[in-house]
Design a protein around this motif. Sequence first.
Motif, short mmCIF file in Angstrom:
data_model
loop_
_atom_site.label_atom_id
_atom_site.label_comp_id
_atom_site.label_asym_id
_atom_site.label_seq_id
_atom_site.Cartn_x
_atom_site.Cartn_y
_atom_site.Cartn_z
N TRP A 346 0.83 -1.21 0.00
CA TRP A 346 0.00 0.00 0.00
C TRP A 346 0.86 1.25 0.00
CZ3 TRP A 346 -4.72 1.55 -1.01
CH2 TRP A 346 -5.09 2.85 -0.61
N LYS A 347 1.86 1.28 0.86
CA LYS A 347 2.71 2.47 0.95
C LYS A 347 3.46 2.73 -0.36
CE LYS A 347 3.46 2.37 5.96
NZ LYS A 347 4.45 2.16 7.05
N ALA A 348 3.82 1.65 -1.05
CA ALA A 348 4.60 1.82 -2.27
C ALA A 348 3.74 2.19 -3.47
CB ALA A 348 5.37 0.54 -2.57
N GLN A 349 2.50 1.63 -3.54
CA GLN A 349 1.69 1.77 -4.75
C GLN A 349 0.31 2.36 -4.53
OE1 GLN A 349 1.53 -2.22 -6.35
NE2 GLN A 349 3.75 -2.47 -6.33
N GLN A 350 -0.10 2.50 -3.27
CA GLN A 350 -1.47 2.94 -2.95
C GLN A 350 -2.51 2.00 -3.55
OE1 GLN A 350 -2.15 6.15 -0.89
NE2 GLN A 350 -0.26 5.06 -0.36
N LYS A 351 -2.15 0.74 -3.68
CA LYS A 351 -3.10 -0.28 -4.11
C LYS A 351 -2.56 -1.65 -3.73
CE LYS A 351 -1.35 -0.83 -8.86
NZ LYS A 351 -1.71 -0.77 -10.29
N ILE A 352 -3.47 -2.62 -3.67
CA ILE A 352 -3.11 -3.99 -3.31
C ILE A 352 -3.83 -4.92 -4.28
CG2 ILE A 352 -3.22 -5.77 -1.52
CD1 ILE A 352 -3.29 -3.48 0.55
N ASN A 383 -2.95 0.35 12.15
CA ASN A 383 -2.45 1.54 11.49
C ASN A 383 -3.64 2.38 11.01
OD1 ASN A 383 -1.26 3.46 9.72
ND2 ASN A 383 0.47 2.10 9.36
N PRO A 384 -4.24 3.16 11.91
CA PRO A 384 -5.44 3.93 11.57
C PRO A 384 -5.25 4.87 10.39
CG PRO A 384 -5.12 3.90 13.94
CD PRO A 384 -3.88 3.30 13.34
N GLN A 385 -4.02 5.35 10.18
CA GLN A 385 -3.78 6.25 9.05
C GLN A 385 -4.01 5.54 7.73
OE1 GLN A 385 0.16 7.94 8.92
NE2 GLN A 385 -0.34 9.34 7.25
N GLU A 388 -7.74 4.91 7.17
CA GLU A 388 -8.47 6.07 6.68
C GLU A 388 -8.14 6.35 5.22
OE1 GLU A 388 -11.35 8.98 6.99
OE2 GLU A 388 -10.83 7.29 8.32
N GLN A 389 -6.90 6.09 4.80
CA GLN A 389 -6.54 6.25 3.39
C GLN A 389 -7.34 5.27 2.53
OE1 GLN A 389 -2.31 5.62 3.43
NE2 GLN A 389 -1.85 7.69 4.19
N ILE A 390 -7.44 4.03 2.98
CA ILE A 390 -8.23 3.03 2.24
C ILE A 390 -9.68 3.46 2.15
CG2 ILE A 390 -9.17 0.69 2.43
CD1 ILE A 390 -6.41 -0.23 3.37
#
Length: 433
Positions: A346-352, A383-385, A388-390
């Motif tokens: 997620w951190k690298a691509q903002q998708k899974i 990791n609530p951050q 919330e991004q998801i």
Amino acid sequence: MQLFQLAASSLRPLAIALALVFGSTLAGCNDSGLSQGTPPDTTVVSQTGAPPEPIPGAIVSKQLLLAESWSAYRERFIQQDGRVIDWEADERTTSEGQAYAMLRAVFMDDPETFAQTLNWAEENLQRMDANGKRRDNLWAWKWGKDADGNWTILDENFASDADIDAVTALILAARRWNRPDYLQLARIKLRDLWTLSTVAVPPHSARASDSQSASEQRYLLPGPKEAFQPQPDLLHLNPSYLAPYAFRLFAQIDGDRNWLSLVDSSYKILRESSQLSSAKLPSDWVALNTTTNSYIPLRTPSPIRSIYGFDAYRVWWRVGIDAQWFNEPAAWEYLQQHLPSLESKWKAQQKIPAQIDLQGQPLVPYESTSQYGMLFAAFQLTNPQIAEQIYQQKLLPAYQNGFWDNDSAYYAQNLAWFGLLASTDVAVNWLQP
């Protein structure tokens, strides 16, 4: 039954009603310890009678979304007689769908829909023997139109996850609406679930010496023993069926069976079978050799495979509930140790990706709203951050007019809804005998 209260004087009537149903906090949206990733020794369920807290706007929007989604789902997917329709699979009905509707009805304080979906399943999903008599109190998992155009049971095997969810719903409904008859039905179903869908395995040393041991391990099977124990020492298991929080509730109402033993074996399966994956992810299906105590990947052409996919998503939700409802250290540990690979993606691509193989590589180019719903439930604890991004980047954009993805996506409606529901508190009364 007393529920948590919200100071909602400035909200519309619907928001006030929802606040009374869902409780006062949403993880990731307030200053509670839960929103910071509560450690195992911290209470996560609010105490009844606690003073009301301020209402962030994000809380109200999530609760209104849950209510709107339930209303749309009830209108689109549930017939007036209580049958839940999977529009993407030849309009079939599954025991899973009936149980999901029951759970949602409890949380939405909708006793009428609860009764309708329960009664339809009890009347239409009965498992009959050759003489036309009911064999047990579990539900055949698949009902639909046969080759001759008749609507009937298509597969008489039961799916234990559906019966687990249905019994959980019955227990919560009995406590919420003061229905002892629901509690009695739950006990009857638990008797058959234990007998037909759990298996006791003695420890390796006891098997070698052919002796009996009090420390035998009991495992939950995904369905009937004849279907999921193909050999005496081989079990086919589905990690996403394991529901430790439910087994704790079962132990409260059924003292004749050791349901807590399934809590121990559930975490054993989850921890050890995830080692098949280089990314430490749960698999849709795995095999367990009980003689060697080793997990074996299931590969194609078998219809059940050891990949991280649409079944495995539910592991995050079920483990997350055990962490949130019962503050189970093993649940916190599992989430903390097995989410990092997805967190990195997620951190690298903002998708899974929607499916990942045992080597940690994507199997498909697309994503899954169902997965994001279940991951929201887990990340809100660790990791609530990211949670919330998801929510902002994946769940909200996929939602329109009461539906995620589209108005035929049965699975997405349920998993996204349960994922968001997990961010609400549950009345203490519901979790105690």
